[in-house]
Design a protein around this motif. Structure first.
Motif, short mmCIF file in Angstrom:
data_model
loop_
_atom_site.label_atom_id
_atom_site.label_comp_id
_atom_site.label_asym_id
_atom_site.label_seq_id
_atom_site.Cartn_x
_atom_site.Cartn_y
_atom_site.Cartn_z
N PRO A 187 38.43 -50.84 95.47
CA PRO A 187 37.85 -51.87 96.58
C PRO A 187 37.57 -53.05 96.06
O PRO A 187 37.24 -53.05 94.58
CB PRO A 187 36.70 -50.93 97.02
CG PRO A 187 36.19 -50.12 95.79
CD PRO A 187 37.33 -50.09 94.92
N ASN A 188 37.38 -54.04 97.01
CA ASN A 188 36.59 -55.22 96.64
C ASN A 188 34.96 -54.97 96.42
O ASN A 188 34.74 -54.04 97.32
CB ASN A 188 37.02 -56.28 97.55
CG ASN A 188 36.41 -56.14 98.95
OD1 ASN A 188 36.93 -55.09 99.38
ND2 ASN A 188 36.04 -57.01 99.72
N HIS A 189 34.29 -55.99 96.12
CA HIS A 189 32.80 -55.56 95.81
C HIS A 189 32.11 -56.79 96.33
O HIS A 189 32.15 -57.80 95.77
CB HIS A 189 32.42 -55.37 94.49
CG HIS A 189 31.17 -54.70 94.23
ND1 HIS A 189 30.41 -53.96 95.38
CD2 HIS A 189 30.61 -54.27 93.22
CE1 HIS A 189 29.36 -53.37 94.68
NE2 HIS A 189 29.38 -53.57 93.58
N LEU A 224 32.74 -44.66 89.75
CA LEU A 224 32.29 -44.91 88.66
C LEU A 224 31.20 -45.94 89.04
O LEU A 224 31.29 -46.82 89.56
CB LEU A 224 33.36 -45.78 87.76
CG LEU A 224 34.16 -44.90 86.81
CD1 LEU A 224 35.04 -44.09 87.75
CD2 LEU A 224 35.01 -45.68 85.83
N GLY A 225 29.96 -45.73 88.54
CA GLY A 225 28.69 -46.42 88.90
C GLY A 225 27.77 -46.83 87.67
O GLY A 225 27.94 -46.21 86.57
N PRO A 265 37.24 -52.92 90.18
CA PRO A 265 37.88 -53.58 89.21
C PRO A 265 37.39 -54.89 88.79
O PRO A 265 37.27 -55.45 87.67
CB PRO A 265 39.36 -53.96 89.70
CG PRO A 265 39.43 -53.80 91.08
CD PRO A 265 38.14 -52.76 91.52
N GLU A 266 36.60 -55.46 89.82
CA GLU A 266 35.80 -56.75 89.34
C GLU A 266 34.56 -56.41 88.61
O GLU A 266 34.26 -57.52 87.75
CB GLU A 266 35.35 -57.46 90.64
CG GLU A 266 36.51 -57.75 91.81
CD GLU A 266 36.10 -58.04 93.25
OE1 GLU A 266 35.45 -59.30 93.42
OE2 GLU A 266 35.80 -57.25 94.05
N GLY A 290 40.28 -59.20 87.84
CA GLY A 290 39.80 -57.85 87.58
C GLY A 290 39.78 -57.46 86.28
O GLY A 290 40.64 -58.02 85.42
N LYS A 291 39.19 -56.54 85.86
CA LYS A 291 39.10 -55.79 84.50
C LYS A 291 40.32 -54.81 84.56
O LYS A 291 40.89 -54.31 85.90
CB LYS A 291 37.87 -55.01 84.35
CG LYS A 291 36.63 -56.16 84.16
CD LYS A 291 35.31 -55.69 83.79
CE LYS A 291 34.17 -56.68 83.63
NZ LYS A 291 33.07 -56.22 83.36
#
Length: 265
Positions: free
Chosen positions: A63-65, A88-89, A139-140, A154-155
């Motif tokens: 997702p976008n953040h 993942l947090g 991914p950001e 993104g990563k």
């Protein structure tokens, strides 16, 4: 549903909504019992593209953040897709007295940044996908700093997981969460629940990574695959917003380097 309830408008999904929900366990059931009533009372959601989320098997969703609130929105969306989200947090969340116990017991995956445990999250994510779970990766890596709130570059974690496991990658766009919790405004975090906010979430079709599969997983390959993934996330957000995303995504590292250069000039 309308008139204060959530809208799920896709005719193609009507039959899919009859699918049984996966076993959720006590702790994830507790999260659902808290989050769903909250969302029904304080938000109006429109979810689209749920037919693009595989109903079974390992999958990574990207997702976008845009807000500290969008993990709640996205978790609810994934639940409405008849999947259990595994996010993942940040590891700091898992250390909080009550929340940490709940999200740990609910199977969420801590990310230890800049530490010797940083690789553990990646291994745990790969293992979860191989068990057939639905794993969410931002991914950001952080909330977007793009002035127009488009996704940033993104990563490579999501691409690496996908290419190692062969699982599909589903791009997800969300919009409206930034109206509930506004972050990085220069005035701290602001929370506004009323008036009720409209939240939009859309899942795009799985990203075509066939050009990268079966090849040695190098840094160059991962960056190329990540660019394809982020382009699909941006395109899905463009569909949601009814706008055209930028041709080049905001690069936070370059922006910070430029700012450092200005400060030292």
């Amino acid at each position: 549903m309308t008139d204060g309830r959530h809208e799920h408008q896709e005719a193609a999904v009507d039959g899919q909504r009859k699918d049984p929900r996966p076993p959720r366990g006590f702790w994830f059931g507790l999260i659902v019992a808290i989050v769903k009533p909250f969302m029904l009372v304080f938000t109006k959601c429109t979810f689209t593209g749920r037919e693009n989320m595989p109903r079974s098997g390992g999958v990574v969703y990207v997702p976008n953040h845009i807000s500290h609130f969008d993990p709640v929105v996205l978790g609810y969306f994934i639940w409405e897709c008849r999947r259990i989200p595994r996010f993942l947090g940040k590891a700091s969340l898992f250390k909080l007295p009550v929340l940490g116990r709940i999200i740990t017991s609910a199977g969420q995956i801590p990310v230890y940044r800049d530490s010797t445990q940083a690789a553990d999250a990646f291994r745990d994510a790969v293992a979860a996908v191989e068990r057939g779970e639905c794993v969410g990766v931002y991914p950001e890596g952080t909330i977007t700093r793009d002035p127009a709130m488009w996704p940033m570059t993104g990563k490579t974690g999501a691409a690496r997981i996908a290419l190692m496991t062969g699982c599909p990658v589903v791009p997800i766009a969300n919009w409206g969460a930034q109206e509930v919790i506004k972050s990085y405004t220069g005035r701290g975090v602001r929370i506004r629940l009323l008036p009720r906010k409209t939240l939009l979430v859309r899942a795009g079709k799985p990203v075509d990574l066939s050009a990268f599969q079966g090849k040695p997983i190098t840094n160059s390959l991962l960056h190329q695959a990540t660019e394809v993934i982020m382009a699909e996330v941006a395109a899905t957000l463009g569909e949601l917003r009814g706008e055209t995303p930028p041709k080049e995504l905001y690069d936070l590292r370059k922006a910070r380097a430029a700012d450092d250069g200005e400060e030292t000039a």
